[in-house]
Design an enzyme around this catalytic site. Structure first.
Site, PDB file in Angstrom:
ATOM      1  N   PRO A 147       0.491  -1.312   0.018  1.00 46.84           N
ATOM      2  CA  PRO A 147      -0.161   0.179  -0.113  1.00 46.84           C
ATOM      3  C   PRO A 147       1.056   1.342   0.396  1.00 46.84           C
ATOM      4  O   PRO A 147       1.580   1.261   0.266  1.00 46.84           O
ATOM      5  CB  PRO A 147      -0.618  -0.122   1.270  1.00 46.84           C
ATOM      6  CG  PRO A 147       0.330  -0.714   1.851  1.00 46.84           C
ATOM      7  CD  PRO A 147       1.128  -2.108   1.341  1.00 46.84           C
ATOM      8  N   TRP A 148       0.050   2.536  -0.009  1.00 49.06           N
ATOM      9  CA  TRP A 148       0.987   3.940  -0.210  1.00 49.06           C
ATOM     10  C   TRP A 148       0.736   4.735   1.293  1.00 49.06           C
ATOM     11  O   TRP A 148       2.197   5.051   1.525  1.00 49.06           O
ATOM     12  CB  TRP A 148       0.088   4.644  -0.575  1.00 49.06           C
ATOM     13  CG  TRP A 148      -1.593   5.168  -0.610  1.00 49.06           C
ATOM     14  CD1 TRP A 148      -2.262   4.377  -1.434  1.00 49.06           C
ATOM     15  CD2 TRP A 148      -1.958   5.657   0.821  1.00 49.06           C
ATOM     16  NE1 TRP A 148      -3.725   4.553  -0.859  1.00 49.06           N
ATOM     17  CE2 TRP A 148      -3.465   5.391   0.224  1.00 49.06           C
ATOM     18  CE3 TRP A 148      -2.030   5.930   1.324  1.00 49.06           C
ATOM     19  CZ2 TRP A 148      -4.380   5.999   1.041  1.00 49.06           C
ATOM     20  CZ3 TRP A 148      -2.339   6.942   2.440  1.00 49.06           C
ATOM     21  CH2 TRP A 148      -3.581   6.829   2.519  1.00 49.06           C
ATOM     22  N   LYS A 172       4.499  -5.006  -6.182  1.00 51.65           N
ATOM     23  CA  LYS A 172       3.701  -3.712  -6.719  1.00 51.65           C
ATOM     24  C   LYS A 172       3.357  -3.253  -6.410  1.00 51.65           C
ATOM     25  O   LYS A 172       2.461  -3.652  -5.018  1.00 51.65           O
ATOM     26  CB  LYS A 172       2.462  -4.265  -7.821  1.00 51.65           C
ATOM     27  CG  LYS A 172       2.232  -3.027  -8.059  1.00 51.65           C
ATOM     28  CD  LYS A 172       0.679  -2.990  -9.302  1.00 51.65           C
ATOM     29  CE  LYS A 172      -0.473  -2.680  -7.925  1.00 51.65           C
ATOM     30  NZ  LYS A 172       0.257  -0.991  -7.741  1.00 51.65           N
ATOM     31  N   PRO A 173       4.179  -1.593  -5.873  1.00 49.31           N
ATOM     32  CA  PRO A 173       3.737  -1.231  -4.376  1.00 49.31           C
ATOM     33  C   PRO A 173       2.991  -0.299  -5.172  1.00 49.31           C
ATOM     34  O   PRO A 173       2.017   0.121  -6.572  1.00 49.31           O
ATOM     35  CB  PRO A 173       5.464  -0.271  -4.856  1.00 49.31           C
ATOM     36  CG  PRO A 173       5.910  -0.113  -6.128  1.00 49.31           C
ATOM     37  CD  PRO A 173       5.748  -1.827  -6.409  1.00 49.31           C
ATOM     38  N   ALA A 228     -11.745  -4.122   0.801  1.00 45.81           N
ATOM     39  CA  ALA A 228     -12.395  -4.256  -0.049  1.00 45.81           C
ATOM     40  C   ALA A 228     -11.433  -4.875  -1.364  1.00 45.81           C
ATOM     41  O   ALA A 228     -12.033  -5.594  -2.437  1.00 45.81           O
ATOM     42  CB  ALA A 228     -13.419  -3.119  -0.425  1.00 45.81           C
ATOM     43  N   GLU A 247      -3.842  -8.371   4.453  1.00 45.39           N
ATOM     44  CA  GLU A 247      -4.028  -7.431   5.753  1.00 45.39           C
ATOM     45  C   GLU A 247      -3.838  -6.309   5.154  1.00 45.39           C
ATOM     46  O   GLU A 247      -3.106  -5.664   4.552  1.00 45.39           O
ATOM     47  CB  GLU A 247      -2.326  -7.173   6.225  1.00 45.39           C
ATOM     48  CG  GLU A 247      -2.318  -6.911   7.571  1.00 45.39           C
ATOM     49  CD  GLU A 247      -1.932  -5.113   7.763  1.00 45.39           C
ATOM     50  OE1 GLU A 247      -3.246  -5.001   7.520  1.00 45.39           O
ATOM     51  OE2 GLU A 247      -0.632  -5.126   7.502  1.00 45.39           O
ATOM     52  N   CYS A 281      -3.235   1.422   9.405  1.00 48.01           N
ATOM     53  CA  CYS A 281      -4.634   0.262   9.935  1.00 48.01           C
ATOM     54  C   CYS A 281      -4.538   0.108  11.697  1.00 48.01           C
ATOM     55  O   CYS A 281      -5.484  -0.427  11.561  1.00 48.01           O
ATOM     56  CB  CYS A 281      -4.112  -0.902   9.150  1.00 48.01           C
ATOM     57  SG  CYS A 281      -4.647  -0.726   6.900  1.00 48.01           S
ATOM     58  N   GLU A 381     -13.937   2.510   8.385  1.00 50.16           N
ATOM     59  CA  GLU A 381     -12.422   2.863   8.803  1.00 50.16           C
ATOM     60  C   GLU A 381     -12.441   4.436   7.445  1.00 50.16           C
ATOM     61  O   GLU A 381     -12.560   4.060   6.325  1.00 50.16           O
ATOM     62  CB  GLU A 381     -11.053   1.840   7.910  1.00 50.16           C
ATOM     63  CG  GLU A 381      -9.884   2.380   8.096  1.00 50.16           C
ATOM     64  CD  GLU A 381      -8.668   1.118   7.677  1.00 50.16           C
ATOM     65  OE1 GLU A 381      -7.982   0.645   8.502  1.00 50.16           O
ATOM     66  OE2 GLU A 381      -9.593   0.947   6.575  1.00 50.16           O
TER      67      GLU A 381
END
Length: 493
Positions: A147-148, A172-173, A228, A247, A281, A381
């Site tokens: 993730p970013w 893959k970033p 999602a 995660e 998170c 979230e």
């Protein structure tokens, strides 16, 4: 900047779509590049497939030494990593310098040691006539998406356990934060990790990401991101029964009992809620305060949030920087605005700032009270610097409220009563439960969730459970041709 690092070499993307890496603190373009697409994914997977036989059969000490060299290579240019991470994410320099980068390097050092210590059950003659041996073997080619919010740390969490266990990887970033992941790939090569073991493709999720997750030559997929999208990853992976590690999102409760150290809880709530501008998170998002402490907690935490310095990430006095993008800023503001419309009270913050801060995607530290337990602001979230504070009466009610969301990534409980904290750690439904603190992580301990926060573990030796498969080898030790158990199948001839 090239979008990919494949088989030890930089490679331009060929997707036909370009994108910008934007500094969210000021809106300036840091990099423009053409995204990697399915062609680069195919090439990266093939490179990983080609490298797998040699890397998986390498002695553990070889993998260990390569990871130690990686830690050293990263340490040598730690300041470059700090600058790049702050530029692409808008993180305060303090956070990149004192948390993200050193934590990532420590993770590499940890897995250098862990690569030489794969656990298994002791060999034995369990039935008296066979010796059983357990082999723990790598899975194959791993396709990972990071993730970013913590680009470098999450890249490390994906790469390190995978390759320490003998797998090869295509990572893959997030396309908006690829800089430090590309740097990492170059440092892997500089550290002597063979070409093709670590490959990177920076591209859009619906194109490069889906191509990677559904690739027939990928044996395992690992994803960190929203619940999602995690469901979509799992859907793609089921087509050919890939191993899956997820995660996902979180909505961490922060449970304060009436005998807690109030000052410590207030300080902990601010740190736990506002780390990385709340884009974490595991961030504290729902503070449940037992009724006798509720009013004092609300007053004190509101005062502390009002003092939080929001501003230039390069200024060491800045506490929180911008959100990752204008889109995320609008998303967070929307959550707060809808909560206000639903009758919640915004005690502090709650408005997109103007003035000099209008140049960036800033949002202030925000405290909300008087929200309903079933409201969106409590259940969903937000991923921003927003803490909802709610009261509870009995211990039973507090724990029930803490568990009352679909998520289960992290939680904390605050009390000076050891029996209360023992109960909380047993009954709170989360993959990590902190007692009298919230957020600290270490390389030696696992990270992963319950419920819709996913399954599987990052970090620690427990992560090898995700990235290895167990083989039972049973060898006859009798040398007998005619075995007694044969009689259960056919009569003696």
């Amino acid at each position: 900047m090239d979008a990919a690092f494949i088989a030890g070499k930089s490679q331009a993307g060929t997707s036909g779509k370009s994108g910008d890496v934007i500094n969210p603190a000021n809106g300036e373009i840091v990099e423009t590049y053409e995204y990697a697409g399915p062609a680069e994914v195919d090439a990266a997977v093939q490179a990983a497939r080609d490298a797998y036989p040699g890397w998986s059969s390498a002695a553990p000490v070889e993998r260990s030494e390569a990871l130690r060299a990686l830690a050293d290579a990263m340490q040598a240019r730690a300041e470059e990593y700090v600058a790049a991470e702050t530029a692409q994410c808008g993180k305060p320099l303090r956070l990149s310098r004192d948390f993200d980068v050193p934590g990532s390097i420590d993770n590499a050092a940890f897995f250098s040691g862990a690569a030489r210590n794969l656990d298994g059950k002791a060999s034995a003659e369990w039935d008296g006539t066979h010796t059983s041996v357990i082999r723990r073997e790598p899975i194959g080619v791993v396709g990972s998406i990071a993730p970013w919010n913590y680009p470098l740390q999450m890249a490390m969490w994906k790469v390190l356990p995978a390759i320490a266990a003998g797998n090869t990887i295509v990572l893959k970033p997030a396309e908006i934060t690829p800089l430090t992941t590309i740097m990492l790939a170059h440092d892997c090569a500089a550290a002597g990790i063979p070409a093709g073991v670590v490959n990177v493709v920076a591209g859009a999720g619906p194109i490069a990401g889906e191509a990677l997750m559904s690739h027939p030559d990928v044996n395992m997929v690992s994803f960190t991101g929203s619940t999602a999208v995690g469901k979509r990853v799992m859907e793609l992976a089921t087509a050919d029964l890939k191993r899956v590690h997820l995660e996902l999102g979180g909505k961490a409760p922060f449970l304060v009992f009436d005998d807690a150290d109030l000052d410590a809880a207030v300080q902990g709530a601010a740190a736990g809620a506002l780390i990385n501008t709340g884009q974490d998170c595991t961030a504290a998002t729902r503070a449940y305060i037992q009724r006798p402490l509720y009013d004092a907690f609300v007053e004190q935490v509101s005062d502390l949030f009002a003092q939080i310095v929001i501003g230039d990430p390069l200024d060491d006095s800045t506490d929180i920087g911008p959100l990752i993008s204008r889109k995320q800023q609008e998303r967070v503001a929307g959550f707060v605005d809808r909560a206000r419309q639903d009758g919640a009270t915004v005690r502090v913050g709650g408005q997109i700032p103007g003035g000099e801060l209008a140049r960036g995607a800033y949002y202030p530290a925000t405290i909300i009270t008087d929200a309903a337990q079933d409201s969106e602001i409590v259940q969903s979230e937000v991923f921003g610097p927003v803490l909802v504070v709610l009261p509870f009466d009995s211990d039973d009610e507090g724990i029930a409220l803490a568990n009352d969301t679909p998520y289960g990534l992290a939680a904390s409980a605050w009390s000076t009563d050891v029996f209360r904290t023992l109960r909380a750690q047993r009954e709170m439904q989360a993959g990590c439960v902190w007692i009298n603190d919230h957020i600290p992580i270490v390389s030696e301990m696992p990270h992963g969730g319950y419920k819709q926060s996913g399954f599987g573990k990052d970090m620690s030796s427990y992560s090898f459970e995700e990235y290895t498969q167990v083989k039972h080898v049973s060898q006859d030790i009798t040398g007998q041709t005619d075995k007694e158990w044969h009689r259960t199948i056919f009569s003696k001839k």
